[in-house]
Design a protein around this motif. Structure first.
Motif, PDB file in Angstrom:
ATOM      1  N   ILE A   1       0.871  -1.183   0.000  1.00 34.24           N
ATOM      2  CA  ILE A   1       0.000   0.000   0.000  1.00 34.24           C
ATOM      3  C   ILE A   1       0.903   1.226   0.000  1.00 34.24           C
ATOM      4  CG2 ILE A   1      -1.809   1.274   1.230  1.00 34.24           C
ATOM      5  CD1 ILE A   1      -2.860  -1.371   0.492  1.00 34.24           C
ATOM      6  N   GLY A   2       0.621   2.154  -0.891  1.00 34.31           N
ATOM      7  CA  GLY A   2       1.353   3.421  -0.908  1.00 34.31           C
ATOM      8  C   GLY A   2       0.525   4.484  -0.212  1.00 34.31           C
ATOM      9  N   TYR A   3       1.057   5.028   0.874  1.00 35.25           N
ATOM     10  CA  TYR A   3       0.382   6.116   1.596  1.00 35.25           C
ATOM     11  C   TYR A   3       1.003   7.442   1.181  1.00 35.25           C
ATOM     12  CZ  TYR A   3      -1.476   2.594   4.859  1.00 35.25           C
ATOM     13  OH  TYR A   3      -2.117   1.524   5.432  1.00 35.25           O
ATOM     14  N   ARG A   4       0.171   8.382   0.774  1.00 31.35           N
ATOM     15  CA  ARG A   4       0.689   9.699   0.383  1.00 31.35           C
ATOM     16  C   ARG A   4       0.921  10.565   1.619  1.00 31.35           C
ATOM     17  NH1 ARG A   4      -2.919  12.056  -4.009  1.00 31.35           N
ATOM     18  NH2 ARG A   4      -2.394  10.050  -4.934  1.00 31.35           N
TER      19      ARG A   4
ATOM     20  N   VAL B   1      10.060   8.389  -2.244  1.00 29.68           N
ATOM     21  CA  VAL B   1       9.423   7.274  -1.535  1.00 29.68           C
ATOM     22  C   VAL B   1      10.351   6.652  -0.495  1.00 29.68           C
ATOM     23  CG1 VAL B   1       8.031   6.738  -3.590  1.00 29.68           C
ATOM     24  CG2 VAL B   1      10.136   5.444  -3.161  1.00 29.68           C
ATOM     25  N   ALA B   2       9.745   5.890   0.411  1.00 31.42           N
ATOM     26  CA  ALA B   2      10.492   5.041   1.347  1.00 31.42           C
ATOM     27  C   ALA B   2       9.600   3.851   1.687  1.00 31.42           C
ATOM     28  CB  ALA B   2      10.865   5.811   2.602  1.00 31.42           C
ATOM     29  N   PHE B   3      10.207   2.657   1.697  1.00 32.20           N
ATOM     30  CA  PHE B   3       9.459   1.442   2.033  1.00 32.20           C
ATOM     31  C   PHE B   3       9.718   1.030   3.473  1.00 32.20           C
ATOM     32  CE2 PHE B   3       9.106   1.074  -2.539  1.00 32.20           C
ATOM     33  CZ  PHE B   3       7.900   0.393  -2.725  1.00 32.20           C
ATOM     34  N   ILE B   4       8.675   0.488   4.093  1.00 33.86           N
ATOM     35  CA  ILE B   4       8.729  -0.015   5.467  1.00 33.86           C
ATOM     36  C   ILE B   4       8.438  -1.511   5.432  1.00 33.86           C
ATOM     37  CG2 ILE B   4       7.732   0.208   7.795  1.00 33.86           C
ATOM     38  CD1 ILE B   4       8.944   2.847   6.759  1.00 33.86           C
ATOM     39  N   HIS B   5       9.227  -2.286   6.152  1.00 32.57           N
ATOM     40  CA  HIS B   5       9.097  -3.742   6.153  1.00 32.57           C
ATOM     41  C   HIS B   5       7.758  -4.184   6.762  1.00 32.57           C
ATOM     42  CE1 HIS B   5      10.230  -7.942   6.469  1.00 32.57           C
ATOM     43  NE2 HIS B   5      11.278  -7.651   5.709  1.00 32.57           N
ATOM     44  N   PRO B   6       7.155  -5.212   6.173  1.00 33.04           N
ATOM     45  CA  PRO B   6       5.884  -5.705   6.745  1.00 33.04           C
ATOM     46  C   PRO B   6       6.037  -6.245   8.173  1.00 33.04           C
ATOM     47  CG  PRO B   6       6.557  -7.043   4.826  1.00 33.04           C
ATOM     48  CD  PRO B   6       7.502  -5.878   4.921  1.00 33.04           C
TER      49      PRO B   6
ATOM     50  N   LEU C   1       3.440  -4.471   3.667  1.00 37.19           N
ATOM     51  CA  LEU C   1       4.538  -3.681   3.105  1.00 37.19           C
ATOM     52  C   LEU C   1       3.990  -2.284   2.820  1.00 37.19           C
ATOM     53  CD1 LEU C   1       7.405  -3.383   1.874  1.00 37.19           C
ATOM     54  CD2 LEU C   1       6.518  -4.441  -0.207  1.00 37.19           C
ATOM     55  N   ILE C   2       4.582  -1.281   3.452  1.00 34.32           N
ATOM     56  CA  ILE C   2       4.083   0.097   3.341  1.00 34.32           C
ATOM     57  C   ILE C   2       5.084   0.941   2.558  1.00 34.32           C
ATOM     58  CG2 ILE C   2       3.624   2.238   4.653  1.00 34.32           C
ATOM     59  CD1 ILE C   2       2.518   0.468   6.908  1.00 34.32           C
ATOM     60  N   GLU C   3       4.572   1.750   1.642  1.00 36.55           N
ATOM     61  CA  GLU C   3       5.401   2.709   0.918  1.00 36.55           C
ATOM     62  C   GLU C   3       4.898   4.104   1.247  1.00 36.55           C
ATOM     63  OE1 GLU C   3       5.058   2.428  -3.341  1.00 36.55           O
ATOM     64  OE2 GLU C   3       6.747   3.770  -3.694  1.00 36.55           O
ATOM     65  N   LEU C   4       5.788   4.961   1.684  1.00 34.93           N
ATOM     66  CA  LEU C   4       5.442   6.374   1.892  1.00 34.93           C
ATOM     67  C   LEU C   4       5.734   7.100   0.597  1.00 34.93           C
ATOM     68  CD1 LEU C   4       7.191   6.676   5.372  1.00 34.93           C
ATOM     69  CD2 LEU C   4       4.726   6.461   4.954  1.00 34.93           C
ATOM     70  N   VAL C   5       4.782   7.879   0.109  1.00 33.61           N
ATOM     71  CA  VAL C   5       4.912   8.532  -1.196  1.00 33.61           C
ATOM     72  C   VAL C   5       4.708  10.041  -1.044  1.00 33.61           C
ATOM     73  CG1 VAL C   5       4.070   8.627  -3.575  1.00 33.61           C
ATOM     74  CG2 VAL C   5       3.925   6.473  -2.305  1.00 33.61           C
ATOM     75  N   GLN C   6       5.734  10.778  -1.414  1.00 31.63           N
ATOM     76  CA  GLN C   6       5.624  12.243  -1.442  1.00 31.63           C
ATOM     77  C   GLN C   6       5.649  12.670  -2.896  1.00 31.63           C
ATOM     78  OE1 GLN C   6       8.815  14.254   0.715  1.00 31.63           O
ATOM     79  NE2 GLN C   6       8.443  16.156  -0.397  1.00 31.63           N
TER      80      GLN C   6
END
Ligand code: CO
Length: 133
Positions: A80-83, A115-120, A127-132
Motif C-alpha cells: 500500500i502506498g500512503y501519500r 518514496v520510502a518502504f517499510i518492512h511488513p 509492506l508500506i510505501e510512503l509517497v511524497q
C-alpha cells in the motif's frame, strides 16, 4: 495526521498486459501512467481512481523483489502506498513508532515522487510505501 491520501494499492501480476486488459474490460479503467523502474526491477501501470491509483506491477527480471514475492505468495496485493507531505518526516515518525525501514532514507520513486518502504514485519504484515509527490 501524517497520511494525506491512499496514493496507490499495488498488485503484483505476472502478465502486465493481461492485467491492464482485465481492468479495462471490468472497470473501463485507463492507464494514466506507465513506467519501468529499473532500480526496483519492475514495470508499472497506474490506473487512476479519483485521487489514488491502482498500481499493476510486474517484475522485469527474476531477481526483482516483486518476482520473489510472486514466487513465494503468488500474484496479488503487494503493498500500500500512503501519500504524505514530507517523506523524511513520515519515515522518522514511523521509525520512532517502532517500524522497520527498508529504505533508511527517502529515495526517488516513479512519477518523480520521493518514496520510502517499510518492512511488513513490525507493520502488521503490510509492506508500506510512503509517497511524497
Ligand atoms: Co508502490
Amino acid at each position: 495526521m501524517i497520511l494525506t491520501e491512499i496514493d496507490h494499492v499495488a498488485i503484483a501480476v505476472r502478465d502486465l498486459e493481461a492485467a491492464i486488459k482485465y481492468y479495462q474490460d471490468a472497470f473501463g479503467a485507463t492507464v494514466d501512467h506507465r513506467e519501468v523502474v529499473e532500480s526496483d526491477g519492475v514495470e508499472e501501470a497506474l490506473l487512476k481512481v479519483a485521487e489514488s491509483y491502482v498500481q499493476l506491477l510486474t517484475p522485469t527480471n527474476p531477481d526483482s523483489p516483486v518476482a520473489k514475492a510472486i514466487e513465494k505468495r503468488g500474484e496479488g496485493l503487494h503493498h500500500i502506498g500512503y501519500r504524505v507531505n514530507n517523506c523524511a518526516e513520515a519515515l522518522a515518525s514511523m521509525i520512532a513508532a517502532g517500524a522497520t525501514p527498508i529504505d533508511k532514507a527517502p529515495r526517488p520513486g516513479s512519477r518523480g515522487t520521493t518514496v520510502a518502504f517499510i518492512h511488513p514485519k513490525g507493520s502488521f504484515g503490510t509492506l508500506i510505501e510512503l509517497v511524497q509527490e
